[in-house]
Write a protein that holds these residues in place. Sequence first.
Motif, PDB file in Angstrom:
ATOM      1  N   ALA A 176       0.811  -1.218   0.000  1.00 23.41           N
ATOM      2  CA  ALA A 176       0.000   0.000   0.000  1.00 23.41           C
ATOM      3  C   ALA A 176       0.845   1.269   0.000  1.00 23.41           C
ATOM      4  O   ALA A 176       0.490   2.265  -0.625  1.00 23.41           O
ATOM      5  N   ALA A 177       1.950   1.242   0.732  1.00 25.88           N
ATOM      6  CA  ALA A 177       2.847   2.394   0.805  1.00 25.88           C
ATOM      7  C   ALA A 177       4.241   1.931   0.418  1.00 25.88           C
ATOM      8  O   ALA A 177       5.029   1.512   1.254  1.00 25.88           O
ATOM      9  N   LYS A 178       4.506   1.993  -0.884  1.00 26.20           N
ATOM     10  CA  LYS A 178       5.791   1.568  -1.421  1.00 26.20           C
ATOM     11  C   LYS A 178       6.499   2.792  -1.987  1.00 26.20           C
ATOM     12  O   LYS A 178       6.005   3.446  -2.895  1.00 26.20           O
ATOM     13  N   TYR A 179       7.670   3.062  -1.425  1.00 30.61           N
ATOM     14  CA  TYR A 179       8.384   4.293  -1.740  1.00 30.61           C
ATOM     15  C   TYR A 179       9.411   4.076  -2.863  1.00 30.61           C
ATOM     16  O   TYR A 179       9.943   2.975  -3.033  1.00 30.61           O
ATOM     17  N   ALA A 180       9.681   5.142  -3.597  1.00 30.74           N
ATOM     18  CA  ALA A 180      10.720   5.142  -4.630  1.00 30.74           C
ATOM     19  C   ALA A 180      12.064   5.265  -3.924  1.00 30.74           C
ATOM     20  O   ALA A 180      12.636   6.341  -3.795  1.00 30.74           O
ATOM     21  N   SER A 181      12.567   4.132  -3.479  1.00 32.54           N
ATOM     22  CA  SER A 181      13.673   4.106  -2.530  1.00 32.54           C
ATOM     23  C   SER A 181      14.989   3.685  -3.166  1.00 32.54           C
ATOM     24  O   SER A 181      15.018   2.837  -4.070  1.00 32.54           O
ATOM     25  N   GLY A 241      14.453   5.907 -17.683  1.00 34.29           N
ATOM     26  CA  GLY A 241      13.643   6.580 -16.682  1.00 34.29           C
ATOM     27  C   GLY A 241      13.786   5.947 -15.309  1.00 34.29           C
ATOM     28  O   GLY A 241      14.783   5.281 -15.005  1.00 34.29           O
ATOM     29  N   ASP A 242      12.809   6.170 -14.458  1.00 29.60           N
ATOM     30  CA  ASP A 242      12.785   5.573 -13.124  1.00 29.60           C
ATOM     31  C   ASP A 242      11.334   5.346 -12.730  1.00 29.60           C
ATOM     32  O   ASP A 242      10.423   5.519 -13.546  1.00 29.60           O
ATOM     33  N   ARG A 243      11.127   4.965 -11.475  1.00 36.50           N
ATOM     34  CA  ARG A 243       9.776   4.583 -11.033  1.00 36.50           C
ATOM     35  C   ARG A 243       9.124   5.648 -10.161  1.00 36.50           C
ATOM     36  O   ARG A 243       8.156   5.369  -9.448  1.00 36.50           O
ATOM     37  N   ARG A 244       9.628   6.869 -10.237  1.00 36.43           N
ATOM     38  CA  ARG A 244       9.110   7.901  -9.340  1.00 36.43           C
ATOM     39  C   ARG A 244       7.728   8.407  -9.742  1.00 36.43           C
ATOM     40  O   ARG A 244       7.083   9.100  -8.941  1.00 36.43           O
ATOM     41  N   THR A 245       7.271   8.085 -10.944  1.00 35.47           N
ATOM     42  CA  THR A 245       5.923   8.513 -11.324  1.00 35.47           C
ATOM     43  C   THR A 245       4.853   7.606 -10.748  1.00 35.47           C
ATOM     44  O   THR A 245       3.661   7.929 -10.815  1.00 35.47           O
ATOM     45  N   TYR A 246       5.243   6.460 -10.178  1.00 32.68           N
ATOM     46  CA  TYR A 246       4.225   5.607  -9.563  1.00 32.68           C
ATOM     47  C   TYR A 246       4.570   5.180  -8.140  1.00 32.68           C
ATOM     48  O   TYR A 246       3.675   5.008  -7.316  1.00 32.68           O
ATOM     49  N   ALA A 267      -8.493  -4.475   0.214  1.00 30.37           N
ATOM     50  CA  ALA A 267      -7.276  -5.129   0.684  1.00 30.37           C
ATOM     51  C   ALA A 267      -7.541  -5.842   2.006  1.00 30.37           C
ATOM     52  O   ALA A 267      -8.264  -5.333   2.872  1.00 30.37           O
ATOM     53  N   ASP A 268      -6.960  -7.028   2.138  1.00 34.23           N
ATOM     54  CA  ASP A 268      -7.090  -7.793   3.371  1.00 34.23           C
ATOM     55  C   ASP A 268      -5.925  -7.555   4.320  1.00 34.23           C
ATOM     56  O   ASP A 268      -6.064  -7.706   5.538  1.00 34.23           O
ATOM     57  N   MET A 269      -4.768  -7.228   3.747  1.00 31.05           N
ATOM     58  CA  MET A 269      -3.564  -6.927   4.509  1.00 31.05           C
ATOM     59  C   MET A 269      -2.841  -5.804   3.792  1.00 31.05           C
ATOM     60  O   MET A 269      -3.045  -5.570   2.591  1.00 31.05           O
ATOM     61  N   LEU A 270      -1.968  -5.119   4.518  1.00 29.07           N
ATOM     62  CA  LEU A 270      -1.249  -3.966   3.973  1.00 29.07           C
ATOM     63  C   LEU A 270       0.245  -4.148   4.183  1.00 29.07           C
ATOM     64  O   LEU A 270       0.681  -4.895   5.053  1.00 29.07           O
ATOM     65  N   MET A 271       1.018  -3.427   3.388  1.00 28.29           N
ATOM     66  CA  MET A 271       2.470  -3.479   3.537  1.00 28.29           C
ATOM     67  C   MET A 271       3.072  -2.088   3.394  1.00 28.29           C
ATOM     68  O   MET A 271       2.581  -1.266   2.609  1.00 28.29           O
ATOM     69  N   VAL A 272       4.142  -1.852   4.155  1.00 27.71           N
ATOM     70  CA  VAL A 272       4.992  -0.676   3.996  1.00 27.71           C
ATOM     71  C   VAL A 272       6.354  -1.158   3.519  1.00 27.71           C
ATOM     72  O   VAL A 272       6.925  -2.099   4.077  1.00 27.71           O
ATOM     73  N   LYS A 273       6.881  -0.511   2.488  1.00 28.37           N
ATOM     74  CA  LYS A 273       8.163  -0.891   1.906  1.00 28.37           C
ATOM     75  C   LYS A 273       8.888   0.368   1.457  1.00 28.37           C
ATOM     76  O   LYS A 273       8.289   1.172   0.735  1.00 28.37           O
ATOM     77  N   PRO A 274      10.186   0.514   1.853  1.00 27.81           N
ATOM     78  CA  PRO A 274      11.011  -0.288   2.764  1.00 27.81           C
ATOM     79  C   PRO A 274      10.539  -0.166   4.219  1.00 27.81           C
ATOM     80  O   PRO A 274       9.542   0.489   4.502  1.00 27.81           O
TER      81      PRO A 274
END
Length: 328
Positions: A196-201, A218-223, A245-252
């Motif tokens: 759900a919260a995946k950062y351009a890390s 390019g890179d993945r900063r547009t999504y 959603a049944d479960m959520l994730m934060v990454k990193p």
Amino acid sequence: MYPSVRPRRLRTSPVLRRMVRENHLRTDDLVSPIFVVPGSGFAREVSSMPGVFQLSIDKAVEEAREVLDLGIPSVILFGIPEQKDAGATGAWHDHGIVQQASSALKEALPQLVVIADTCLCEYTDHGHCGVIAEADAVGHVLNDPTLELLGRTAVAQAQAGADIIAPSGMMDGMVRAIRTALDEAGFTDTPVLSYAAKYASAYYGPFRDAAESTPQFGDRRTYQMDPANSREALKEVALDVAEGADMLMVKPALAYLDIIQQVKAATNLPLAAYNVSGEYAMVKAASLNGWIDEERVVLETLLSMKRAGADLLLTYHAKDAARWLARS
């Protein structure tokens, strides 16, 4: 004057410290990632991730058996196809590498919980997480055409035996599209674990070596999300919850403990944290140089994620952590 309140009283012995411990790290909390490639008898160590391998399906079954024997209940599968194309055929085809691996794992180890990473970046010849318009040299992913492919991928993965579908591409509406596709195909009981919260890390570098998914332009900063934002994470989470959603994730995880804490406070859904490849590689490098105590650092790091509010921990340290926990 001597202090009347002495917190040290509750730290005087290992047993007492365990009795009053607020958070606990267990093997049931762990999910071990596996990178699957075509062929047989193949195991190649990822140069930037010591101890992590690309594995053929037969070797992945051996790896998963070891994981399960250590008390770790679940793996998450990432696939590297033999061929890549603009339409990410290997992601949604019935004979895609993750589908083949899921079937093999569930046949050999039916009690293992198999999570399928549901994204297109490993399968596209350009390395982006969705459909790219022709002649686009920047990397703008077309959101809505990508949703259709994600739905097809999720259904193929569920048909192959995956227990949990985990969309990671950060497309708007991806949870709704996947939930709808799964329900229409009869997989109403298959949960969706949304990144759900995946950062351009910058912490993803070694993963792209392992999954062979570096964008060709390019890179993945547009999504993927801007690392500066936290309120936006709560918006993304709220949307995914509303979409089913049944479960959520934060990454990193390690640089985003504040996000884990905020998401945990904002929702009552189970929350996963992904202890990503760069976090793993830094610890391994420091350990191999003798600069840190690897066991203590790893367990402390994973415990920090639990303390922040994570229920599940996806980590390349999973097997080592399980061995260390068994001794404690």
